[in-house]
Write a protein that holds these residues in place. Sequence first.
Motif, PDB file in Angstrom:
ATOM      1  N   ALA A   1       0.683  -1.174   0.167  1.00  0.00           N
ATOM      2  CA  ALA A   1      -0.037   0.088  -0.146  1.00  0.00           C
ATOM      3  C   ALA A   1       0.866   1.154   0.072  1.00  0.00           C
ATOM      4  O   ALA A   1       0.585   2.273  -0.789  1.00  0.00           O
ATOM      5  CB  ALA A   1      -0.991   0.068   1.237  1.00  0.00           C
ATOM      6  N   MET A   2       1.843   1.236   0.762  1.00  0.00           N
ATOM      7  CA  MET A   2       2.839   2.299   0.742  1.00  0.00           C
ATOM      8  C   MET A   2       3.594   2.636  -0.470  1.00  0.00           C
ATOM      9  O   MET A   2       3.440   3.723  -1.043  1.00  0.00           O
ATOM     10  CB  MET A   2       3.761   2.399   1.793  1.00  0.00           C
ATOM     11  CG  MET A   2       4.717   3.477   2.178  1.00  0.00           C
ATOM     12  SD  MET A   2       4.031   5.019   2.393  1.00  0.00           S
ATOM     13  CE  MET A   2       3.543   4.646   4.152  1.00  0.00           C
ATOM     14  N   LEU A   3       3.911   1.591  -1.010  1.00  0.00           N
ATOM     15  CA  LEU A   3       4.687   1.971  -2.186  1.00  0.00           C
ATOM     16  C   LEU A   3       3.688   2.166  -3.511  1.00  0.00           C
ATOM     17  O   LEU A   3       4.077   3.305  -4.261  1.00  0.00           O
ATOM     18  CB  LEU A   3       5.359   0.382  -2.867  1.00  0.00           C
ATOM     19  CG  LEU A   3       6.647  -0.013  -1.865  1.00  0.00           C
ATOM     20  CD1 LEU A   3       7.081  -1.293  -2.522  1.00  0.00           C
ATOM     21  CD2 LEU A   3       7.429   1.161  -1.757  1.00  0.00           C
ATOM     22  N   THR A   4       2.498   1.766  -3.567  1.00  0.00           N
ATOM     23  CA  THR A   4       1.417   2.033  -4.278  1.00  0.00           C
ATOM     24  C   THR A   4       1.282   3.582  -4.154  1.00  0.00           C
ATOM     25  O   THR A   4       1.153   4.413  -5.280  1.00  0.00           O
ATOM     26  CB  THR A   4       0.065   1.361  -4.218  1.00  0.00           C
ATOM     27  OG1 THR A   4       0.397  -0.014  -4.384  1.00  0.00           O
ATOM     28  CG2 THR A   4      -0.911   1.863  -5.240  1.00  0.00           C
ATOM     29  N   ASN A   5       1.048   3.958  -2.933  1.00  0.00           N
ATOM     30  CA  ASN A   5       0.615   5.423  -2.518  1.00  0.00           C
ATOM     31  C   ASN A   5       1.843   6.427  -3.200  1.00  0.00           C
ATOM     32  O   ASN A   5       1.676   7.282  -3.734  1.00  0.00           O
ATOM     33  CB  ASN A   5       0.458   5.505  -1.360  1.00  0.00           C
ATOM     34  CG  ASN A   5      -0.873   5.020  -0.819  1.00  0.00           C
ATOM     35  OD1 ASN A   5      -1.869   5.111  -1.533  1.00  0.00           O
ATOM     36  ND2 ASN A   5      -1.027   4.500   0.424  1.00  0.00           N
ATOM     37  N   MET A   6       2.876   5.889  -2.950  1.00  0.00           N
ATOM     38  CA  MET A   6       4.326   6.612  -3.363  1.00  0.00           C
ATOM     39  C   MET A   6       4.465   6.730  -4.885  1.00  0.00           C
ATOM     40  O   MET A   6       4.880   7.707  -5.147  1.00  0.00           O
ATOM     41  CB  MET A   6       5.293   6.317  -2.521  1.00  0.00           C
ATOM     42  CG  MET A   6       5.513   6.369  -1.110  1.00  0.00           C
ATOM     43  SD  MET A   6       5.212   7.915  -0.524  1.00  0.00           S
ATOM     44  CE  MET A   6       6.680   8.694  -0.850  1.00  0.00           C
TER      45      MET A   6
END
Length: 387
Positions: A364-369
């Motif tokens: 999720a964090m990588l997707t958002n970034m």
Amino acid sequence: MLNRRTFKNLDFFFVFILLLLLGASLVILSTASVNLVESQPYYYVKNQLMWIVIGLGIAIAIASVDYQKFRKFSWWIYGFNIALLLAVFVFGSSAKGAQRWIPVTAGFKIQPSEFAKIFIILTFADFLAKRQGKLNRFRDFIPPFLYVAVPMALIFKQPDLGTTLVFAAIFVGMMFIAGANPWKFGGLLAVGLLIVAFVLWLHFSTDLPGFLKFAEGLPLPFHDYQLKRLTIFLDPMSDTSGDGYHIIQSIWAIGSGGLWGKGYREGTQAQLNFLPEHHTDFIFSVVGEEFGFIGTITLLFLFAMFLLRAINIASKSQDAYGMLVSTGIVSMYIFHILVNVGMTSGIMPVTGIPLPFISYGGSAMLTNMIGVGLLLSINIRRQRLMF
């Protein structure tokens, strides 16, 4: 690549708000997860910090690439997206009744449905950009729907209802910006929602009028637990030890925080682990309990500033493709925030959607970034639109 001239176009306030949100994530996670791994109280914080650092690096790398280059590989990206989602059913691992993750190395796995959101935004933007001015009739809406329906169906099958709904939000937002006839498309959506409501009514009704008796208990393509999670928020007290438990504990946590909160690491619902998934899906409840109304309003204010700057980037995009990509990303963020906050507050169904940049989770964090990197790429290459 970035140069001094394009760097001057960077929205520094947008980056500043992002860094504040990432910092808030570490602070909130340091209290939300302190009792989850007894021997390592900062286990989740360290992992989250690692994902943040990797994510920032990816965002910078993507920002340095002209976003138009992704358009050249739209069909390759779309094909890769479908292949990755199909791979889940072959190589994926299961947890809590869902098969959503692909193991990569020992202790590390990815969730393809998270990255699928970015892939569909990049490819659907190209698909729609080529159809501008050609979305006026009902039949014009069929190809775009089918384009998005394929990965949506694969994600729904996992099952991952939350991400499926995110896809729907992305689809609606991008269609409107692409120029879909607002009356026809909006009317179609309204009719669709009415049909869904009617079908649910038929499914749950036990005393239908005679002419509808044949449809009583109408079967739906959902597991029983999915339907229960979708509707339990209407009356969580009807199942206090089952599906309603999450909502009840979340409401108690937020409500008990009052104006200023109980204090850092002083929240009973989170610290005593009464509140389930309080480092992921229900992390907003921890903010309400330990930092109170002031803490939740502050966090929501940061999200509002972040979204306003993202919308500003979309409005100043130099072309239709850039505007559609940024619109898809903004639609994704808005839906995640509204549903997560609504879910934890007991006014929306529990769909397992994390809070962007705050909830724990590597994929999720990588997707958002990656989304941030694309927004920055569009931002620093903006030009004045000529009409």
